[in-house]
Scaffold this motif. Structure first.
Motif, PDB file in Angstrom:
ATOM      1  N   PRO A   9      34.465 104.035 -39.301  1.00  0.00           N
ATOM      2  CA  PRO A   9      33.604 104.532 -40.379  1.00  0.00           C
ATOM      3  C   PRO A   9      33.157 105.974 -40.137  1.00  0.00           C
ATOM      4  N   THR A  10      32.965 106.709 -41.198  1.00  0.00           N
ATOM      5  CA  THR A  10      32.462 108.072 -41.125  1.00  0.00           C
ATOM      6  C   THR A  10      30.965 108.032 -41.404  1.00  0.00           C
ATOM      7  N   LEU A  11      30.183 108.538 -40.456  1.00  0.00           N
ATOM      8  CA  LEU A  11      28.735 108.535 -40.633  1.00  0.00           C
ATOM      9  C   LEU A  11      28.290 109.810 -41.325  1.00  0.00           C
ATOM     10  N   THR A  12      27.381 109.646 -42.259  1.00  0.00           N
ATOM     11  CA  THR A  12      26.835 110.793 -42.977  1.00  0.00           C
ATOM     12  C   THR A  12      25.341 110.588 -43.154  1.00  0.00           C
ATOM     13  N   GLY A  13      24.674 111.648 -43.524  1.00  0.00           N
ATOM     14  CA  GLY A  13      23.258 111.564 -43.862  1.00  0.00           C
ATOM     15  C   GLY A  13      22.352 111.268 -42.673  1.00  0.00           C
ATOM     16  N   ARG A  18      20.606 111.039 -36.882  1.00  0.00           N
ATOM     17  CA  ARG A  18      19.933 110.255 -35.855  1.00  0.00           C
ATOM     18  C   ARG A  18      20.810 110.129 -34.617  1.00  0.00           C
ATOM     19  N   ILE A  19      22.082 109.873 -34.807  1.00  0.00           N
ATOM     20  CA  ILE A  19      23.004 109.723 -33.682  1.00  0.00           C
ATOM     21  C   ILE A  19      23.189 111.054 -32.947  1.00  0.00           C
ATOM     22  N   LEU A  20      23.347 112.147 -33.690  1.00  0.00           N
ATOM     23  CA  LEU A  20      23.498 113.455 -33.052  1.00  0.00           C
ATOM     24  C   LEU A  20      22.250 113.846 -32.271  1.00  0.00           C
ATOM     25  N   LYS A  21      21.095 113.542 -32.817  1.00  0.00           N
ATOM     26  CA  LYS A  21      19.842 113.844 -32.131  1.00  0.00           C
ATOM     27  C   LYS A  21      19.770 113.074 -30.817  1.00  0.00           C
ATOM     28  N   ARG A  22      20.126 111.796 -30.855  1.00  0.00           N
ATOM     29  CA  ARG A  22      20.075 110.954 -29.652  1.00  0.00           C
ATOM     30  C   ARG A  22      21.096 111.416 -28.611  1.00  0.00           C
ATOM     31  N   MET A  23      22.259 111.863 -29.043  1.00  0.00           N
ATOM     32  CA  MET A  23      23.294 112.330 -28.118  1.00  0.00           C
ATOM     33  C   MET A  23      22.878 113.614 -27.400  1.00  0.00           C
ATOM     34  N   ASN A  24      22.094 114.450 -28.052  1.00  0.00           N
ATOM     35  CA  ASN A  24      21.689 115.729 -27.471  1.00  0.00           C
ATOM     36  C   ASN A  24      20.470 115.617 -26.569  1.00  0.00           C
TER      37      ASN A  24
END
Length: 60
Positions: A9-13, A18-24
């Motif tokens: 699946p492609t995540l958007t919005g 939220r995922i990018l914030k958690r990864m960083n």
């Protein structure tokens, strides 16, 4: 027989943000503890693999 792999699946919005914030973010103490326990468990479950081939060569 294995089932075919589904489409990723492609995540958007909001989900993607939220995922990018958690990864960083740096790992929390809870993350570090979990990682350490996982490493310890994986070391305990490792089974050395022997073929018996080594013994045949040393007997000669």
């Amino acid at each position: 027989m294995a089932r075919p792999i589904g489409i990723t699946p492609t995540l958007t919005g909001k989900d993607a943000k939220r995922i990018l914030k958690r990864m960083n973010e740096p790992p929390t103490e809870k993350d570090k503890t979990f990682s350490k326990k996982l490493k310890e468990l994986s070391e305990k479950r490792t089974v050395p693999f022997k073929t018996g081939y080594e013994n045949k060569n040393t007997e000669k």
